[in-house]
Design a protein around this motif. Sequence first.
Motif, PDB file in Angstrom:
ATOM      1  N   SER A  71      39.766  87.770  84.750  1.00  0.00           N
ATOM      2  CA  SER A  71      39.909  86.356  84.402  1.00  0.00           C
ATOM      3  C   SER A  71      41.322  85.836  84.585  1.00  0.00           C
ATOM      4  CB  SER A  71      39.470  86.124  82.949  1.00  0.00           C
ATOM      5  OG  SER A  71      38.094  86.427  82.805  1.00  0.00           O
ATOM      6  N   ASN A  72      42.292  86.732  84.676  1.00  0.00           N
ATOM      7  CA  ASN A  72      43.689  86.316  84.834  1.00  0.00           C
ATOM      8  C   ASN A  72      44.169  86.346  86.278  1.00  0.00           C
ATOM      9  OD1 ASN A  72      44.043  85.848  82.096  1.00  0.00           O
ATOM     10  ND2 ASN A  72      44.687  87.947  81.679  1.00  0.00           N
ATOM     11  N   ASN A  74      44.798  84.946  89.834  1.00  0.00           N
ATOM     12  CA  ASN A  74      44.937  83.610  90.414  1.00  0.00           C
ATOM     13  C   ASN A  74      44.232  83.618  91.773  1.00  0.00           C
ATOM     14  OD1 ASN A  74      45.706  81.117  91.443  1.00  0.00           O
ATOM     15  ND2 ASN A  74      47.795  81.255  90.647  1.00  0.00           N
ATOM     16  N   TYR A  75      42.927  83.438  91.722  1.00  0.00           N
ATOM     17  CA  TYR A  75      42.121  83.534  92.946  1.00  0.00           C
ATOM     18  C   TYR A  75      42.544  82.491  93.970  1.00  0.00           C
ATOM     19  CZ  TYR A  75      38.993  86.555  90.241  1.00  0.00           C
ATOM     20  OH  TYR A  75      38.477  87.574  89.477  1.00  0.00           O
ATOM     21  N   THR A 118      30.672  83.155  85.535  1.00  0.00           N
ATOM     22  CA  THR A 118      32.038  82.974  85.038  1.00  0.00           C
ATOM     23  C   THR A 118      32.150  81.613  84.360  1.00  0.00           C
ATOM     24  OG1 THR A 118      32.859  82.026  87.115  1.00  0.00           O
ATOM     25  CG2 THR A 118      32.943  84.423  86.879  1.00  0.00           C
ATOM     26  N   ARG A 121      37.327  79.967  85.159  1.00  0.00           N
ATOM     27  CA  ARG A 121      38.133  80.103  86.371  1.00  0.00           C
ATOM     28  C   ARG A 121      38.102  78.820  87.192  1.00  0.00           C
ATOM     29  NH1 ARG A 121      35.906  86.206  87.984  1.00  0.00           N
ATOM     30  NH2 ARG A 121      36.102  87.019  85.849  1.00  0.00           N
ATOM     31  N   LYS A 122      39.167  78.592  87.910  1.00  0.00           N
ATOM     32  CA  LYS A 122      39.228  77.443  88.800  1.00  0.00           C
ATOM     33  C   LYS A 122      38.464  77.780  90.073  1.00  0.00           C
ATOM     34  CE  LYS A 122      43.584  75.679  86.937  1.00  0.00           C
ATOM     35  NZ  LYS A 122      42.961  74.529  86.264  1.00  0.00           N
ATOM     36  N   GLU A 174      32.171  86.988  83.514  1.00  0.00           N
ATOM     37  CA  GLU A 174      33.552  86.605  83.234  1.00  0.00           C
ATOM     38  C   GLU A 174      34.442  87.812  82.976  1.00  0.00           C
ATOM     39  OE1 GLU A 174      36.765  84.410  83.057  1.00  0.00           O
ATOM     40  OE2 GLU A 174      34.822  83.473  83.351  1.00  0.00           O
ATOM     41  N   THR A 198      34.441  89.845  89.964  1.00  0.00           N
ATOM     42  CA  THR A 198      35.457  89.243  90.837  1.00  0.00           C
ATOM     43  C   THR A 198      34.946  88.509  92.076  1.00  0.00           C
ATOM     44  OG1 THR A 198      35.734  91.384  91.947  1.00  0.00           O
ATOM     45  CG2 THR A 198      37.267  90.873  90.149  1.00  0.00           C
TER      46      THR A 198
END
Length: 284
Positions: A71-72, A74-75, A118, A121-122, A174, A198
């Motif tokens: 979750s952290n 930065n996709y 999820t 997330r952006k 998530e 992911t």
Amino acid sequence: MPKYQIKVGIIGGSGLDDSPSQIFIHKDVTKLENAKNDFGYPSGNLYHGCIGGVDVVLLSRHGDGHKLSPSNINYRANIEALRLSGCTHILASTACGSLIESINRGQLVLPDSFLDRTISRKGTFFDNTSSSYSGVCHLPMEPVFDPQTSEIVLQAAKELGIDIRKGGTVVTIEGPRFSSKAESNAFRMWGGHLVNMTICPEVILAKEAGLLYTAVAMATDYDCWRENDENVHAVDVLKVFKENVSKVTDLFVKAIELIGKQDWDQDIDNLHALIKSSNISQGS
């Protein structure tokens, strides 16, 4: 001469993110950079090299030493960094839990769809964060993974004698926790074949960025739905992946060599045209 110079981004997931030498074995790493962009910093440094005459860029999804939880990550920064590096393709590895009996531990799978579970997330570039992605883009997600790149991976597996399953739905949760048994059984009833943390929004963002993306999933466990079997544990996930990691690296190397022999102009142009036609904002 082809219009596009082919460059393949490699996103290494759990078990394939400790060192670029796992991919660039006997290859020279020619450049190292920390590539900040409009969306921030990617998970780690970008390692540039060459495989079979094809330029490649390796990025560890979770950062060096696996420091970032799913979750952290930065996709958006990850995908944008690969796009700005000139990548036309992305090959991604991902460790997954199996949701069906016929996908065993160590089995490789080429997924063809996802269920996105999820929540934080952006999931799009088109939110007025960057001038590179102006407007509102309602991009079709079928096919999710690039079909031609997936066929190349299948061809590579056949030439290497590597068993790989074609097709499968990945349920992306998530995290960082694993599923409850009730959740795991629900995913099975929904038609899920694999579960991971992911694929989303990574595959969505890659398509928005105009990159031909496919993923190779490795089943490392049976989540927690299977009776009379040990429930999933992170230590066991990494153990199974690392026991089978050579299959993934060999497959990627062969697939990259085959990608370099194809003319991708039409595939890339078609994706770019789809993105443009899906943007409904005037003047975008």
